[in-house]
Design a protein around this motif. Structure first.
Motif, PDB file in Angstrom:
ATOM      1  N   SER A  17      40.349  39.309  48.865  1.00  0.00           N
ATOM      2  CA  SER A  17      39.022  39.913  48.711  1.00  0.00           C
ATOM      3  C   SER A  17      38.296  39.183  47.583  1.00  0.00           C
ATOM      4  CB  SER A  17      39.116  41.411  48.401  1.00  0.00           C
ATOM      5  OG  SER A  17      39.725  41.604  47.138  1.00  0.00           O
ATOM      6  N   PHE A  18      36.968  39.318  47.579  1.00  0.00           N
ATOM      7  CA  PHE A  18      36.141  38.683  46.542  1.00  0.00           C
ATOM      8  C   PHE A  18      35.278  39.727  45.861  1.00  0.00           C
ATOM      9  CE2 PHE A  18      37.000  35.160  49.419  1.00  0.00           C
ATOM     10  CZ  PHE A  18      37.219  34.090  48.550  1.00  0.00           C
ATOM     11  N   ASN A  19      34.837  39.403  44.638  1.00  0.00           N
ATOM     12  CA  ASN A  19      33.807  40.226  44.016  1.00  0.00           C
ATOM     13  C   ASN A  19      32.456  39.905  44.654  1.00  0.00           C
ATOM     14  OD1 ASN A  19      33.436  37.676  42.985  1.00  0.00           O
ATOM     15  ND2 ASN A  19      33.126  38.338  40.862  1.00  0.00           N
ATOM     16  N   LYS A  20      31.397  40.580  44.239  1.00  0.00           N
ATOM     17  CA  LYS A  20      30.103  40.472  44.913  1.00  0.00           C
ATOM     18  C   LYS A  20      29.539  39.056  44.910  1.00  0.00           C
ATOM     19  CE  LYS A  20      28.444  45.221  44.520  1.00  0.00           C
ATOM     20  NZ  LYS A  20      27.357  46.115  43.998  1.00  0.00           N
ATOM     21  N   THR A  23      32.740  34.910  42.703  1.00  0.00           N
ATOM     22  CA  THR A  23      33.219  34.061  41.603  1.00  0.00           C
ATOM     23  C   THR A  23      34.677  34.348  41.275  1.00  0.00           C
ATOM     24  OG1 THR A  23      32.415  35.669  39.987  1.00  0.00           O
ATOM     25  CG2 THR A  23      30.928  33.844  40.579  1.00  0.00           C
ATOM     26  N   ARG A  24      35.209  35.468  41.810  1.00  0.00           N
ATOM     27  CA  ARG A  24      36.605  35.826  41.564  1.00  0.00           C
ATOM     28  C   ARG A  24      37.249  36.277  42.873  1.00  0.00           C
ATOM     29  NH1 ARG A  24      37.992  35.841  36.475  1.00  0.00           N
ATOM     30  NH2 ARG A  24      39.824  37.168  36.755  1.00  0.00           N
ATOM     31  N   ILE A  25      38.522  35.894  43.037  1.00  0.00           N
ATOM     32  CA  ILE A  25      39.269  36.219  44.245  1.00  0.00           C
ATOM     33  C   ILE A  25      40.492  37.043  43.871  1.00  0.00           C
ATOM     34  CG2 ILE A  25      40.536  34.019  44.133  1.00  0.00           C
ATOM     35  CD1 ILE A  25      40.737  34.108  47.180  1.00  0.00           C
ATOM     36  N   LYS A  37      37.252  28.844  41.568  1.00  0.00           N
ATOM     37  CA  LYS A  37      36.604  27.559  41.330  1.00  0.00           C
ATOM     38  C   LYS A  37      37.653  26.452  41.325  1.00  0.00           C
ATOM     39  CE  LYS A  37      36.660  28.092  36.287  1.00  0.00           C
ATOM     40  NZ  LYS A  37      35.846  28.129  35.046  1.00  0.00           N
ATOM     41  N   THR A  38      37.207  25.242  41.479  1.00  0.00           N
ATOM     42  CA  THR A  38      37.996  24.004  41.449  1.00  0.00           C
ATOM     43  C   THR A  38      39.350  24.158  42.146  1.00  0.00           C
ATOM     44  OG1 THR A  38      38.789  24.514  39.210  1.00  0.00           O
ATOM     45  CG2 THR A  38      36.818  23.165  39.395  1.00  0.00           C
ATOM     46  N   GLU A  39      40.453  24.142  41.360  1.00  0.00           N
ATOM     47  CA  GLU A  39      41.782  24.159  41.964  1.00  0.00           C
ATOM     48  C   GLU A  39      42.048  25.441  42.744  1.00  0.00           C
ATOM     49  OE1 GLU A  39      44.994  23.219  39.367  1.00  0.00           O
ATOM     50  OE2 GLU A  39      44.097  21.348  38.662  1.00  0.00           O
TER      51      GLU A  39
END
Length: 724
Positions: A17-20, A23-25, A37-39
């Motif tokens: 799941s992701f935030n709105k 930017t975070r998983i 992000k990135t890696e």
């Protein structure tokens, strides 16, 4: 399945799941949240492929696994286990950011291998998403990197290769990738080739071009469903053990065979053999093996290749690239169809040619809407032939730089042909010399045993309906350097109609843009259009009036569209320029205009008796000087002594200047009279004029939301249509 599709499927199955703002998983099974992000983006992609492509249960997969390395505590990105209790490690996955360097990537392989040895795993997968390598951990000591084509799927065996036509339970089919990913793959492969210092960037670009060429030919080859592709890593074994060297050698052999086959079919694209070592060939193959170039959207792969080319050539070869908004504006304004003969005399990487091809492809969409290839549907023969015949037989380019010419050909190949009509030659050469040069090249190829040749018979004078070009400007061609200069009328000085007994003389040099205007006139059919980018000096400099006079006689001036000062700043050029649209007069019209101009001059000379005035003025000047009229000889010196004094020399100079000024004033009045009479007597017509201040990008090349060329182009298109 692409990354976005995998993510959506995983969200639906409550795996992640992701935030709105995404930017975070959160990995729901382990209840761990990370910055996306990135890696981490690469890690999510690998994690979901393990589940949906390799069929491993999510319960068998663990992320962020602690690994004890001597006295250090490390963390493996992903570990796949043979069981849900995580007692038997099977695969270690090491993830790196997509733009990782080749050296950093090799470090990740070593790191993943050390983790696998430490925890007793059987396989290693090192991934940056853009590049993937797979290894089997040897059971013998010392344990070595045994590279394999792929990790096994759930319950499967280690396959000798990964990609087969249409795929099946054991193998994968080639994938369609996004424009951004394709661009990144091209760039990463190029950087990997020259980063080690064995090749310079230019050499690396050529070698990458050759391997992209091989990739395309491999995809075009006939093969049945389930048959392996040749452009991929295929694991070789020796006495039951993986043989890395044999894998390298056999891969290189397959690639060379593809290249030889491609050269036989397209001998004009590349003349030299592949120069890369087997290991370097493998490096490029690993970046490109899984993509399906043939099925990737034409616009996407075309833009990806152009973006990659632009990033490479901008430093040294920026002059070869006309910004896309200007190219599109020019091509869209002209009534180019599948029946048009189209030429770019300085084609660079082929931007104008590709936009002309795209215009005809869209024309095919209108005529054969049911024949468009969409979502895997095969393109109809009628649709294909409509644009392909145009590309193959009517779309032509000349480029003086052989490397750029090869790039243009590759650009056309990626867009599905047309490349056979791009030749490497000086666009200012006489047509016979261009044809001879091409034939000489073909003779060499014939001696090598290749007989399937394309004859470039289109490069003839009076043969083209449209010429669309941005010639190199700011440089000059000298009479002493090029034997062809004497064939250009604008390489000669015009007779001064106000100078008695004037004779034609060669100019010491002439600018390339002026010569290209004349050269394009020779190539065009009567009634054909020239759209050319020119420096504003052509339009405004008084010293170039003779150029404008020649244009006026040879062409109907259709439009002048002024570009902003920054139009070419991003490519390193700061010259203020405009786009000039011209239509070639018939030979009779040109002769009529020249005769009318000469008649006007003759009338003026006759009515004013200019040459008699000139003679009288010169006679009066000589008399004044001979008799020292106006000079006070206060010392009563004899003439031979008087001539030596500074006072007399200064007086004589002032007399010469006064009479010259009198002649210049008369000439100026006569020239003004000529321009006025010419304006009143020659046929008058409307010219489309526009000033574009915002053209879709800024001085750095960054896109903006304001492109006045869209509106100007629509109005110009209507204006040209009104001319019939």
């Amino acid at each position: 399945m692409n990354t976005e599709a995998l993510i959506q499927k995983a969200i639906n199955k409550k795996i992640i799941s992701f935030n709105k703002d995404r930017t975070r998983i959160t990995y729901l099974l382990q209840n761990k949240t990370k910055s996306y992000k990135t890696e981490e983006i690469v890690q999510v992609d690998a994690y979901l492929k393990l589940i949906f492509d390799y069929n491993y249960p999510k319960e068998n997969i663990k992320l962020f696994v602690p690994v004890k390395m001597g006295s250090d505590n490390r963390e493996a990105d992903i570990v796949v286990y043979s069981d849900k209790t995580h007692t038997k490690p099977l695969i270690v996955i090491e993830c790196k950011k997509s733009d990782v360097s080749e050296a950093e990537y090799k470090q990740s392989v070593a790191q993943g291998f050390s983790y696998a040895v430490s925890i007793g795993a059987d396989f290693v997968w090192a991934t940056s998403n853009i590049k993937n390598e797979y290894y089997q951990v040897s059971k013998k000591y010392p344990q070595k990197h045994e590279e394999i084509a792929n990790i096994p799927k759930l319950g499967g065996k280690v396959a000798a290769y990964k990609y087969a036509k249409n795929g099946n339970s054991d193998y994968f089919d080639l994938s369609i990738v996004s424009e951004d990913e394709l661009t990144a793959r091209f760039k990463q492969a190029h950087n990997a080739l020259w980063g080690g210092g064995e090749l310079n960037p230019s050499e690396a670009f050529d070698e990458l071009d050759k391997l992209i060429f091989c990739k395309i030919w491999d995809e075009r080859a006939l093969r049945r469903t389930g048959e392996a592709y040749d452009f991929q890593i295929i694991t070789e074994s020796n006495n039951g053990e993986i043989d890395n060297q044999a894998t390298l050698d056999n891969l290189a052999e397959r690639i060379h065979k593809l290249y030889d086959k491609g050269k036989e079919k397209d001998p004009e694209v590349f003349k030299e053999n592949i120069r890369l070592s087997p290991s370097r060939i493998k490096t490029v193959v690993e970046y490109l093996q899984h993509i399906n170039l043939s099925a990737t959207d034409l616009d996407s792969k075309g833009r990806a290749f152009e973006t990659f080319m632009g990033s490479f050539f901008r430093g040294d070869f920026g002059q070869y690239f006309t910004p896309r908004p200007i190219v599109q504006f020019i091509v869209d304004a002209l009534p180019i169809t599948h029946e048009s003969m189209v030429l770019d005399t300085s084609c660079g990487s082929g931007g104008f040619l590709l936009h002309a091809l795209d215009k005809v492809r869209k024309e095919a969409d209108e005529y054969y809407p049911d024949g468009i290839a969409i979502d895997g549907k095969k393109e109809s023969a009628e649709h294909h032939n409509h644009w392909h015949d145009f590309a193959e037989k009517k779309l032509c380019g000349i480029e003086i730089n052989e490397q750029i010419a090869r790039t243009a050909k590759m650009n056309m190949i990626i867009h599905d042909d047309g490349h056979t009509n791009v030749i490497a030659a000086d666009g200012l050469l006489p047509i016979d010399d261009i044809v001879v040069k091409n034939q000489n090249n073909e003779d060499v190829i014939i001696q090598q045993g290749i007989t399937s040749l394309t004859q470039n018979t289109n490069f003839e004078n009076n043969n083209f309906d449209f010429i669309i070009t941005n010639p190199p400007f700011g440089s000059s061609i000298r009479q002493t350097e090029q034997a062809y200069m004497h064939q250009y009328s604008m390489a000669k000085k015009d007779l001064d109609w106000l100078k008695p007994n004037d004779k034609t003389k060669n100019r010491d040099n002439q600018s390339t843009e002026v010569l290209f205007i004349e050269k394009c006139h020779k190539y065009l059919k009567e009634g054909g259009y020239l759209a050319i980018v020119v420096p504003d000096g052509i339009l405004t400099n008084s010293s170039l009036q003779y150029v404008r006079d020649n244009i006026e006689a040879d062409y109907r001036i259709v439009a002048i569209v002024s570009m902003p000062q920054t139009a070419f700043s991003a490519t390193g050029a700061g010259v203020k320029s405009s786009v000039m649209f011209l239509r070639k007069h018939t030979a009779q019209t040109t002769e009529t205009i020249k005769a009318q101009k000469q008649s006007i001059k003759d009338d003026i000379l006759g009515n004013t008796q200019f040459f008699k005035q000139l003679s009288d003025i010169n006679t009066n000047k000589k008399t004044d000087i001979k008799n020292s009229i106006g000079f006070e000889n206060t010392d009563n010196l004899e003439p031979e002594e008087l001539n030596k004094t500074e006072a007399y020399k200064n007086w004589k100079k002032s007399v010469n200047e006064a009479y010259k000024s009198k002649i210049d004033n008369i000439k100026e009045k006569l020239n003004d009279k000529y321009l006025a009479d010419k304006k009143s007597q020659l046929q008058d017509y409307d010219i489309f004029m526009a000033i574009a201040e915002n053209i879709g990008y800024d001085a750095t090349g960054k896109p903006t939301n304001n492109n006045e060329l869209d509106f100007i182009g629509q109005e110009l298109q209507r204006f040209i249509e009104s001319l019939g």
